[in-house]
Scaffold this motif. Sequence first.
Motif, short mmCIF file in Angstrom:
data_model
loop_
_atom_site.label_atom_id
_atom_site.label_comp_id
_atom_site.label_asym_id
_atom_site.label_seq_id
_atom_site.Cartn_x
_atom_site.Cartn_y
_atom_site.Cartn_z
N THR A 1 0.83 -1.21 0.00
CA THR A 1 0.00 0.00 0.00
C THR A 1 0.86 1.26 0.00
O THR A 1 0.59 2.21 -0.74
CB THR A 1 -0.93 0.01 1.22
OG1 THR A 1 -1.78 -1.15 1.17
CG2 THR A 1 -1.81 1.25 1.23
N LEU A 2 1.92 1.26 0.81
CA LEU A 2 2.83 2.40 0.84
C LEU A 2 3.52 2.58 -0.51
O LEU A 2 3.66 3.72 -1.00
CB LEU A 2 3.88 2.22 1.94
CG LEU A 2 3.38 2.33 3.38
CD1 LEU A 2 4.50 1.98 4.36
CD2 LEU A 2 2.85 3.73 3.66
N GLY B 1 2.36 1.68 -3.43
CA GLY B 1 1.37 2.19 -4.38
C GLY B 1 1.16 3.69 -4.25
O GLY B 1 1.10 4.41 -5.26
N TRP B 2 1.06 4.17 -3.02
CA TRP B 2 0.87 5.61 -2.82
C TRP B 2 2.12 6.40 -3.21
O TRP B 2 2.02 7.53 -3.73
CB TRP B 2 0.46 5.89 -1.39
CG TRP B 2 -1.02 5.69 -1.20
CD1 TRP B 2 -1.64 4.63 -0.63
CD2 TRP B 2 -2.05 6.58 -1.66
NE1 TRP B 2 -3.01 4.79 -0.69
CE2 TRP B 2 -3.29 5.98 -1.31
CE3 TRP B 2 -2.05 7.80 -2.32
CZ2 TRP B 2 -4.50 6.57 -1.61
CZ3 TRP B 2 -3.28 8.40 -2.62
CH2 TRP B 2 -4.48 7.78 -2.26
N LYS C 1 1.97 6.69 -6.89
CA LYS C 1 0.91 7.62 -7.29
C LYS C 1 1.35 9.07 -7.11
O LYS C 1 1.16 9.91 -8.01
CB LYS C 1 -0.35 7.33 -6.46
CG LYS C 1 -1.63 7.93 -7.02
CD LYS C 1 -2.83 7.36 -6.30
CE LYS C 1 -4.13 7.77 -6.98
NZ LYS C 1 -5.32 7.15 -6.33
N LEU C 2 1.95 9.37 -5.96
CA LEU C 2 2.39 10.74 -5.69
C LEU C 2 3.56 11.13 -6.58
O LEU C 2 3.64 12.25 -7.09
CB LEU C 2 2.76 10.88 -4.21
CG LEU C 2 1.59 10.73 -3.22
CD1 LEU C 2 2.11 10.70 -1.79
CD2 LEU C 2 0.58 11.86 -3.40
N SER D 1 -0.46 4.44 -13.22
CA SER D 1 -0.99 5.81 -13.10
C SER D 1 -1.61 6.29 -14.40
O SER D 1 -2.72 6.84 -14.41
CB SER D 1 0.13 6.77 -12.68
OG SER D 1 0.50 6.55 -11.34
N ALA E 1 0.06 -2.88 -4.09
CA ALA E 1 0.40 -1.61 -4.74
C ALA E 1 -0.57 -1.33 -5.89
O ALA E 1 -1.04 -0.20 -6.06
CB ALA E 1 1.84 -1.64 -5.25
N VAL F 1 -4.02 0.15 -5.07
CA VAL F 1 -4.11 1.60 -4.88
C VAL F 1 -4.66 2.28 -6.13
O VAL F 1 -5.34 3.31 -6.05
CB VAL F 1 -2.73 2.18 -4.50
CG1 VAL F 1 -2.76 3.71 -4.48
CG2 VAL F 1 -2.28 1.64 -3.15
#
Length: 222
Positions: A19-20, A22-23, A26-27, A66, A94, A97
């Motif tokens: 999860t971390l 994936g974010w 994304k960022l 993305s 990931a 997300v």
Amino acid sequence: MSSKSTEIRGSRKAEILGTLAGWLMKLWNATLRFEVDDRCGITGPDNHLPPVIYAMWHNRIFVIPSIWRKNCGRHRRAVVLTSASKDGAILARAMAVFGIGSVRGSSSRRAVAALIGMKRELKEGVDVCITPDGPRGPRYGFHAGMIKLAESSGAPILPIHARFHSAWRLKTWDRLVIPKPFSRVTVIFDETLAVPPKLDEAAFQQHSDRIREILLAGTDDA
């Protein structure tokens, strides 16, 4: 994309790390300047493409989710094939997300179950993404499971390319590409390719070689 996955549970640690990751993707990707070349019409909301099999190299996995989400995610669903290992569990989280589901398996573990799972997703109208050199390489090698899936399901293969104008390449087996912040990335959704059913050995190899050559032509470091 689809939220489905086969029933292989990762550890709590893998879920958190995935999860971390994936974010972070994304960022990070939000800083990039993407240019999209859609050669098959898949990014338009009115496209009439049937479920497809996305083909992309493993080292492009940092950026493609993305751009897929932004251009296709509103009108299409998809799952990605990930390995049955702990690394596969991290990657599956990931991808979640970005709203991407997962089918767990590889050429060496749960191969039959993965093939059945991917055929089921395609039948239900969900796109499937495969990295033919994953999960362990060699880099730009080609596992033929994608051709088997296309042959048996009738779904066309859609190669996706990414070219980087400024990037780091990690010292991993796949030389994972991390574009530098605020750099430009060109993503190409290439023309779809049909694979006929019931291929003989020579024709099967011919289609494998053709897909690999097309994917290699879309790289900048092969």
